[in-house]
Design a protein around this motif. Structure first.
Motif, PDB file in Angstrom:
ATOM      1  N   ARG A 165       3.005   5.213  -6.928  1.00 40.31           N
ATOM      2  CA  ARG A 165       2.310   4.899  -7.924  1.00 40.31           C
ATOM      3  C   ARG A 165       1.222   6.080  -7.988  1.00 40.31           C
ATOM      4  NH1 ARG A 165       2.020  -1.835  -7.634  1.00 40.31           N
ATOM      5  NH2 ARG A 165       4.437  -1.966  -8.111  1.00 40.31           N
ATOM      6  N   GLY A 166       1.333   6.833  -7.308  1.00 37.47           N
ATOM      7  CA  GLY A 166       0.465   8.057  -7.599  1.00 37.47           C
ATOM      8  C   GLY A 166      -1.021   7.971  -6.963  1.00 37.47           C
ATOM      9  N   HIS A 167      -1.353   7.030  -6.052  1.00 42.91           N
ATOM     10  CA  HIS A 167      -2.542   6.940  -5.466  1.00 42.91           C
ATOM     11  C   HIS A 167      -2.762   7.636  -4.221  1.00 42.91           C
ATOM     12  CE1 HIS A 167      -4.211   3.967  -8.526  1.00 42.91           C
ATOM     13  NE2 HIS A 167      -3.082   3.294  -8.234  1.00 42.91           N
ATOM     14  N   ARG A 168      -2.281   8.919  -4.122  1.00 42.34           N
ATOM     15  CA  ARG A 168      -2.270   9.710  -2.977  1.00 42.34           C
ATOM     16  C   ARG A 168      -3.806  10.143  -2.810  1.00 42.34           C
ATOM     17  NH1 ARG A 168       2.295  11.373   0.127  1.00 42.34           N
ATOM     18  NH2 ARG A 168       3.893  11.485  -1.079  1.00 42.34           N
ATOM     19  N   GLN A 169      -3.911  10.254  -1.255  1.00 45.21           N
ATOM     20  CA  GLN A 169      -5.409  10.320  -0.802  1.00 45.21           C
ATOM     21  C   GLN A 169      -5.586  12.030  -0.584  1.00 45.21           C
ATOM     22  OE1 GLN A 169      -7.798   7.745  -0.340  1.00 45.21           O
ATOM     23  NE2 GLN A 169      -6.420   7.110  -1.586  1.00 45.21           N
ATOM     24  N   ARG A 170      -6.368  12.470  -0.036  1.00 38.23           N
ATOM     25  CA  ARG A 170      -6.798  14.045  -0.146  1.00 38.23           C
ATOM     26  C   ARG A 170      -5.884  14.684   0.885  1.00 38.23           C
ATOM     27  NH1 ARG A 170     -10.332  15.888  -3.311  1.00 38.23           N
ATOM     28  NH2 ARG A 170     -12.035  14.531  -4.359  1.00 38.23           N
ATOM     29  N   THR A 171      -5.293  13.784   1.951  1.00 34.82           N
ATOM     30  CA  THR A 171      -4.504  14.314   2.921  1.00 34.82           C
ATOM     31  C   THR A 171      -3.257  13.467   3.327  1.00 34.82           C
ATOM     32  OG1 THR A 171      -5.747  13.562   4.930  1.00 34.82           O
ATOM     33  CG2 THR A 171      -6.404  15.748   4.120  1.00 34.82           C
ATOM     34  N   ARG A 172      -2.116  13.809   3.923  1.00 33.53           N
ATOM     35  CA  ARG A 172      -1.104  13.066   4.091  1.00 33.53           C
ATOM     36  C   ARG A 172      -1.639  12.238   5.386  1.00 33.53           C
ATOM     37  NH1 ARG A 172       3.975  14.872   2.636  1.00 33.53           N
ATOM     38  NH2 ARG A 172       3.664  15.595   0.653  1.00 33.53           N
ATOM     39  N   THR A 173      -2.541  12.447   6.203  1.00 35.34           N
ATOM     40  CA  THR A 173      -2.950  11.664   7.340  1.00 35.34           C
ATOM     41  C   THR A 173      -3.793  10.611   6.670  1.00 35.34           C
ATOM     42  OG1 THR A 173      -4.704  13.057   7.470  1.00 35.34           O
ATOM     43  CG2 THR A 173      -3.081  13.345   9.121  1.00 35.34           C
ATOM     44  N   LEU A 174      -4.414  10.566   5.827  1.00 39.25           N
ATOM     45  CA  LEU A 174      -5.254   9.478   5.083  1.00 39.25           C
ATOM     46  C   LEU A 174      -4.096   8.622   4.326  1.00 39.25           C
ATOM     47  CD1 LEU A 174      -8.321  10.903   3.696  1.00 39.25           C
ATOM     48  CD2 LEU A 174      -8.367   9.382   5.589  1.00 39.25           C
ATOM     49  N   ASP A 175      -3.428   9.061   3.856  1.00 31.54           N
ATOM     50  CA  ASP A 175      -2.298   8.231   3.188  1.00 31.54           C
ATOM     51  C   ASP A 175      -1.527   7.267   4.357  1.00 31.54           C
ATOM     52  OD1 ASP A 175      -2.164   9.339   0.760  1.00 31.54           O
ATOM     53  OD2 ASP A 175      -0.611  10.615   1.441  1.00 31.54           O
TER      54      ASP A 175
ATOM     55  N   ARG B 159      -7.834  -1.605  -2.625  1.00 29.96           N
ATOM     56  CA  ARG B 159      -7.892  -1.788  -4.013  1.00 29.96           C
ATOM     57  C   ARG B 159      -9.408  -1.135  -4.570  1.00 29.96           C
ATOM     58  NH1 ARG B 159      -2.980  -2.087  -6.221  1.00 29.96           N
ATOM     59  NH2 ARG B 159      -2.023  -3.954  -5.556  1.00 29.96           N
ATOM     60  N   ARG B 160     -10.440  -1.605  -3.557  1.00 31.56           N
ATOM     61  CA  ARG B 160     -11.811  -1.071  -3.874  1.00 31.56           C
ATOM     62  C   ARG B 160     -12.170   0.364  -3.356  1.00 31.56           C
ATOM     63  NH1 ARG B 160     -17.458  -4.359  -1.977  1.00 31.56           N
ATOM     64  NH2 ARG B 160     -18.562  -2.899  -2.780  1.00 31.56           N
ATOM     65  N   HIS B 161     -11.367   1.051  -2.464  1.00 32.55           N
ATOM     66  CA  HIS B 161     -11.795   2.187  -1.973  1.00 32.55           C
ATOM     67  C   HIS B 161     -10.584   3.555  -2.124  1.00 32.55           C
ATOM     68  CE1 HIS B 161     -15.599   0.647  -0.401  1.00 32.55           C
ATOM     69  NE2 HIS B 161     -14.849  -0.242   0.357  1.00 32.55           N
ATOM     70  N   ARG B 162      -9.461   3.004  -2.814  1.00 33.29           N
ATOM     71  CA  ARG B 162      -8.402   4.019  -2.858  1.00 33.29           C
ATOM     72  C   ARG B 162      -8.834   4.993  -3.654  1.00 33.29           C
ATOM     73  NH1 ARG B 162      -4.230   0.303  -6.557  1.00 33.29           N
ATOM     74  NH2 ARG B 162      -5.583   0.356  -8.564  1.00 33.29           N
ATOM     75  N   ASP B 163      -9.479   5.403  -4.547  1.00 39.14           N
ATOM     76  CA  ASP B 163      -9.841   6.467  -5.368  1.00 39.14           C
ATOM     77  C   ASP B 163     -10.762   7.626  -4.704  1.00 39.14           C
ATOM     78  OD1 ASP B 163     -10.216   8.129  -7.264  1.00 39.14           O
ATOM     79  OD2 ASP B 163     -11.337   6.936  -8.628  1.00 39.14           O
ATOM     80  N   PRO B 164     -10.199   8.706  -4.239  1.00 38.31           N
ATOM     81  CA  PRO B 164     -10.970   9.298  -3.508  1.00 38.31           C
ATOM     82  C   PRO B 164     -12.027  10.455  -4.366  1.00 38.31           C
ATOM     83  CG  PRO B 164      -8.709  10.386  -3.488  1.00 38.31           C
ATOM     84  CD  PRO B 164      -8.717   8.933  -4.330  1.00 38.31           C
ATOM     85  N   ALA B 165     -11.854  10.277  -5.535  1.00 39.36           N
ATOM     86  CA  ALA B 165     -12.279  11.279  -6.644  1.00 39.36           C
ATOM     87  C   ALA B 165     -13.745  11.690  -6.102  1.00 39.36           C
ATOM     88  CB  ALA B 165     -12.209  10.587  -7.878  1.00 39.36           C
ATOM     89  N   ASP B 166     -14.515  10.504  -5.764  1.00 36.18           N
ATOM     90  CA  ASP B 166     -15.917  10.905  -5.276  1.00 36.18           C
ATOM     91  C   ASP B 166     -16.124  11.494  -4.026  1.00 36.18           C
ATOM     92  OD1 ASP B 166     -15.339   8.525  -4.281  1.00 36.18           O
ATOM     93  OD2 ASP B 166     -17.126   7.584  -4.641  1.00 36.18           O
TER      94      ASP B 166
ATOM     95  N   ILE C 276       0.678  -1.215  -0.086  1.00 35.70           N
ATOM     96  CA  ILE C 276      -0.141  -0.177  -0.013  1.00 35.70           C
ATOM     97  C   ILE C 276       0.902   1.272  -0.158  1.00 35.70           C
ATOM     98  CG2 ILE C 276      -1.876   1.242   1.396  1.00 35.70           C
ATOM     99  CD1 ILE C 276      -2.986  -1.270   2.235  1.00 35.70           C
ATOM    100  N   ALA C 277       2.007   1.307   0.862  1.00 36.24           N
ATOM    101  CA  ALA C 277       2.965   2.553   0.763  1.00 36.24           C
ATOM    102  C   ALA C 277       3.317   2.756  -0.679  1.00 36.24           C
ATOM    103  CB  ALA C 277       4.203   2.176   1.848  1.00 36.24           C
ATOM    104  N   VAL C 278       3.795   1.376  -1.358  1.00 37.18           N
ATOM    105  CA  VAL C 278       4.187   1.828  -2.699  1.00 37.18           C
ATOM    106  C   VAL C 278       3.237   2.274  -3.670  1.00 37.18           C
ATOM    107  CG1 VAL C 278       5.103   0.572  -4.818  1.00 37.18           C
ATOM    108  CG2 VAL C 278       6.230   0.064  -2.463  1.00 37.18           C
ATOM    109  N   ASP C 279       2.023   2.071  -3.567  1.00 41.44           N
ATOM    110  CA  ASP C 279       1.046   2.314  -4.308  1.00 41.44           C
ATOM    111  C   ASP C 279       0.883   3.734  -4.125  1.00 41.44           C
ATOM    112  OD1 ASP C 279      -0.578   1.221  -6.372  1.00 41.44           O
ATOM    113  OD2 ASP C 279      -2.110   0.769  -5.083  1.00 41.44           O
ATOM    114  N   VAL C 280       0.865   4.122  -2.664  1.00 41.60           N
ATOM    115  CA  VAL C 280       0.356   5.596  -2.468  1.00 41.60           C
ATOM    116  C   VAL C 280       1.642   6.429  -2.548  1.00 41.60           C
ATOM    117  CG1 VAL C 280       0.125   7.289  -0.391  1.00 41.60           C
ATOM    118  CG2 VAL C 280      -1.039   5.010  -0.315  1.00 41.60           C
ATOM    119  N   LEU C 281       2.727   6.163  -2.256  1.00 43.01           N
ATOM    120  CA  LEU C 281       3.877   7.069  -2.503  1.00 43.01           C
ATOM    121  C   LEU C 281       4.723   7.030  -3.719  1.00 43.01           C
ATOM    122  CD1 LEU C 281       5.741   6.128   0.934  1.00 43.01           C
ATOM    123  CD2 LEU C 281       4.072   8.003   0.458  1.00 43.01           C
TER     124      LEU C 281
END
Length: 213
Positions: free
Chosen positions: A38-48, A67-74, A31-36
């Motif tokens: 691969r660009g799947h950042r959340q809206r805040t660092r705390t959520l990361d 995998r199901r909820h990582r997209d914060p676009a909505d 998950i850390a690799v995905d976030v840091l």
């Protein structure tokens, strides 16, 4: 007096513990690799941090949720989807264990000759502080409201988490903190905390929604 040794913990718990701990660390790393990276950042660092730490106690199950909820676009308010609203509390508890347990063991502090009670208090205090930061940084909650939400959430979590620790202690099933079985059992306790804390987490989310409507 330290917590009871693990003479009553079944032998099969130890290999199971090490396997699940290894899977948990691997999950957090993925998950850390995905976030840091691969660009799947959340809206805040705390959520990361919340998502990465979820792997530390949920293991591979956290990867399924990620995998199901990582997209914060909505999500425009910085909140998490309903299905995973309890993750900040779980991650705060996990981090509080990682810091608080070694701290208490190193200090040698006890209450009535038992360090378990000190652990529960220290872990609770650290979790409250971490959740307060989450409320302020992620949701922009006012200071008083953030403190109220953090305290109430941790108290609800402790029904499961703290109750589990006390049960293990009374049944003489609490291994030393130096053993993998201890941390595996604490992972189970955090999951129980998610269960007992969820009604409060849901109520706070609904209350927040009414306040901002």
């Amino acid at each position: 007096m330290d917590m009871p040794m693990n003479d009553r913990v079944p032998d099969w718990v130890t290999p199971l513990a090490w396997v699940f701990l290894a899977l948990s660390l691997a999950t957090a790393a993925v998950i850390a690799v995905d976030v840091l990276l691969r660009g799947h950042r959340q809206r805040t660092r705390t959520l990361d941090v919340v998502w990465i730490c979820s792997g530390l106690y949920l293991g591979p199950f956290a990867l399924l949720l990620w995998r199901r909820h990582r997209d914060p676009a909505d999500r425009t308010d910085g909140a998490l989807p309903t299905a995973v609203e309890g993750l900040p509390g779980g991650s705060a508890s996990a981090l509080a264990h990682l810091v608080g347990v070694p701290l208490v063991v190193a200090s040698g502090l006890t209450i009535a000759g038992i360090d378990l009670w000190v652990m529960i208090l220290v872990i609770g205090a650290l979790a409250i502080a971490l959740l307060f930061v989450h409320e302020r940084a992620t949701l922009g909650t006012p200071v008083g409201t953030a403190a109220f939400a953090a305290v109430l959430t941790v108290l609800a979590f402790d029904v499961g988490m703290g109750g589990w620790m006390v049960l293990l202690h009374l049944a003489e099933l609490m291994p030393p903190a130096s053993e993998g079985a201890f941390w595996f059992l604490m992972q189970l306790g955090v999951v129980l905390g998610l269960v007992t804390g969820y009604p409060v987490v849901r109520w706070l989310a609904e209350r927040r929604g009414v306040a901002t409507a």
